[in-house]
Design a protein around this motif. Structure first.
Motif, PDB file in Angstrom:
ATOM      1  N   GLU A 111      32.329  28.978  45.377  1.00 22.96           N
ATOM      2  CA  GLU A 111      31.546  29.131  43.967  1.00 22.96           C
ATOM      3  C   GLU A 111      30.266  29.866  44.299  1.00 22.96           C
ATOM      4  O   GLU A 111      29.617  30.584  43.718  1.00 22.96           O
ATOM      5  N   GLY A 140      30.996  38.907  39.049  1.00 22.20           N
ATOM      6  CA  GLY A 140      31.873  40.001  38.625  1.00 22.20           C
ATOM      7  C   GLY A 140      32.778  40.307  39.749  1.00 22.20           C
ATOM      8  O   GLY A 140      33.551  40.930  39.827  1.00 22.20           O
ATOM      9  N   GLY A 141      32.235  40.132  41.163  1.00 22.51           N
ATOM     10  CA  GLY A 141      33.135  40.117  42.198  1.00 22.51           C
ATOM     11  C   GLY A 141      34.351  39.097  42.425  1.00 22.51           C
ATOM     12  O   GLY A 141      34.161  38.082  41.834  1.00 22.51           O
ATOM     13  N   ARG A 142      35.401  39.682  42.811  1.00 21.65           N
ATOM     14  CA  ARG A 142      36.414  38.719  42.822  1.00 21.65           C
ATOM     15  C   ARG A 142      36.578  38.080  44.038  1.00 21.65           C
ATOM     16  O   ARG A 142      36.590  38.655  45.187  1.00 21.65           O
ATOM     17  N   VAL A 143      36.777  36.727  44.223  1.00 22.20           N
ATOM     18  CA  VAL A 143      36.682  36.163  45.355  1.00 22.20           C
ATOM     19  C   VAL A 143      37.639  35.064  45.419  1.00 22.20           C
ATOM     20  O   VAL A 143      37.821  34.239  44.273  1.00 22.20           O
ATOM     21  N   GLU A 144      38.688  34.939  46.396  1.00 27.94           N
ATOM     22  CA  GLU A 144      39.627  34.154  46.512  1.00 27.94           C
ATOM     23  C   GLU A 144      39.355  33.368  47.946  1.00 27.94           C
ATOM     24  O   GLU A 144      39.164  33.707  48.936  1.00 27.94           O
ATOM     25  N   VAL A 164      47.206  38.875  45.573  1.00 22.73           N
ATOM     26  CA  VAL A 164      46.112  39.638  45.177  1.00 22.73           C
ATOM     27  C   VAL A 164      46.550  41.120  44.751  1.00 22.73           C
ATOM     28  O   VAL A 164      47.028  41.679  45.777  1.00 22.73           O
ATOM     29  N   ARG A 165      46.175  41.353  43.542  1.00 24.05           N
ATOM     30  CA  ARG A 165      46.194  42.942  43.251  1.00 24.05           C
ATOM     31  C   ARG A 165      45.205  43.729  43.578  1.00 24.05           C
ATOM     32  O   ARG A 165      43.893  43.183  43.541  1.00 24.05           O
ATOM     33  N   THR A 183      38.843  42.859  46.456  1.00 25.89           N
ATOM     34  CA  THR A 183      38.950  41.624  46.185  1.00 25.89           C
ATOM     35  C   THR A 183      38.275  40.948  47.674  1.00 25.89           C
ATOM     36  O   THR A 183      38.941  41.317  48.677  1.00 25.89           O
ATOM     37  N   ARG A 236      30.617  33.595  44.782  1.00 29.73           N
ATOM     38  CA  ARG A 236      30.806  34.402  43.559  1.00 29.73           C
ATOM     39  C   ARG A 236      29.605  34.646  42.763  1.00 29.73           C
ATOM     40  O   ARG A 236      29.363  35.306  41.989  1.00 29.73           O
ATOM     41  N   THR A 274      37.325  47.634  42.706  1.00 28.53           N
ATOM     42  CA  THR A 274      36.516  46.853  43.870  1.00 28.53           C
ATOM     43  C   THR A 274      37.347  45.952  44.442  1.00 28.53           C
ATOM     44  O   THR A 274      37.935  45.240  44.030  1.00 28.53           O
ATOM     45  N   VAL A 303      41.893  44.646  49.372  1.00 30.29           N
ATOM     46  CA  VAL A 303      41.477  43.325  49.706  1.00 30.29           C
ATOM     47  C   VAL A 303      40.288  43.402  51.108  1.00 30.29           C
ATOM     48  O   VAL A 303      40.755  44.339  51.956  1.00 30.29           O
TER      49      VAL A 303
END
Length: 239
Positions: free
Chosen positions: A26, A34-38, A56-57, A4, A29, A2, A60
């Motif tokens: 926050e 479960g979702g990746r958030v930056e 980020v791997r 990021t 999120r 999924t 994106v």
């Protein structure tokens, strides 16, 4: 994997503004566990988008935390993505949208909006006519929601300026001006709204901040970007 979600904020030197944007991340999120958030910034604060993207791997999706189009949407952000993560998908900017309208209406109610108040939507402004049109469309949506006129005004480039709009509304029968803060976080532009209200019968709502409807809109832009055919432009706004 999924993708990021990378949030790309304009940036602010305000510590309160940075705390608010961290709180918004926050809330985003929490809205989709479960979702990746930056969180990242285009300038003035860290971490910078150009630093976050290569770290980020996996796939994106970049969602601009910008309420209107303009230089950062059309020039600055695409350049950073092209240089540091050309495989990233860039979603549309946030406004105008009915979810923002809902958040604005709630913030005005908390500020003590009265039936006799004139309403002004205070935005940062831009030299890009399409960005100003986005703000005016947001003012129209808020006017429909509140069932009263709403004047769009700008803290920097754009007409009318905050002071011009305040002078005009002060000459009307309205007992007070209620300024809806059309910014995401405290900082320079929200301070300009507060300064415009100083010494006048006026109130200013809080910035949009970590509002659940703002978080929901961010995920909507993320989902729209993933559904968009690859041949379409990267930066695309959908109402």
């Amino acid at each position: 994997m999924t993708p990021t979600l990378v949030l790309a904020a304009h940036g602010t030197r305000s510590q309160a503004g940075q705390r608010t944007l961290t709180a918004l991340a926050e809330t985003v999120r929490a809205a989709r566990p479960g979702g990746r958030v930056e969180l990242s910034y285009l300038e003035l604060a860290s971490p910078l988008l150009r630093e976050v993207l290569p770290a980020v791997r996996g796939p994106v999706v970049v969602v601009p935390l910008l309420l209107a189009g303009g230089y950062h949407v059309h020039v600055d952000l695409p350049q950073v993505v092209a240089e540091h993560r050309p495989d990233a998908i860039v979603a549309g900017w946030l406004g105008p949208h009915r979810l923002l309208t809902s958040a604005l209406a709630r913030k005005l109610a908390r500020a003590g909006l009265r039936a006799t108040d004139a309403v002004l939507l205070g935005a940062a402004g831009s030299s890009d006519p399409s960005a100003l049109a986005d703000v005016r469309a947001a003012a129209h949506q808020l006017a429909v929601r509140l069932a009263r006129p709403v004047t769009a005004a700008f803290a920097s480039a754009g007409a009318p300026s905050l002071d011009e709009a305040m002078e005009r509304l002060g000459a009307t029968p309205a007992s007070r001006v209620a300024i809806a803060s059309y910014v995401l976080a405290p900082g320079y532009f929200h301070d300009r709204l507060v300064a415009a209200a100083a010494g006048r019968p006026a109130v200013v709502s809080e910035p949009l901040g970590a509002d659940p409807d703002v978080a929901a809109l961010i995920w909507r832009r993320y989902d729209e970007a993933l559904r968009r055919p690859a041949a379409q432009p990267r930066t695309l706004r959908r109402a």
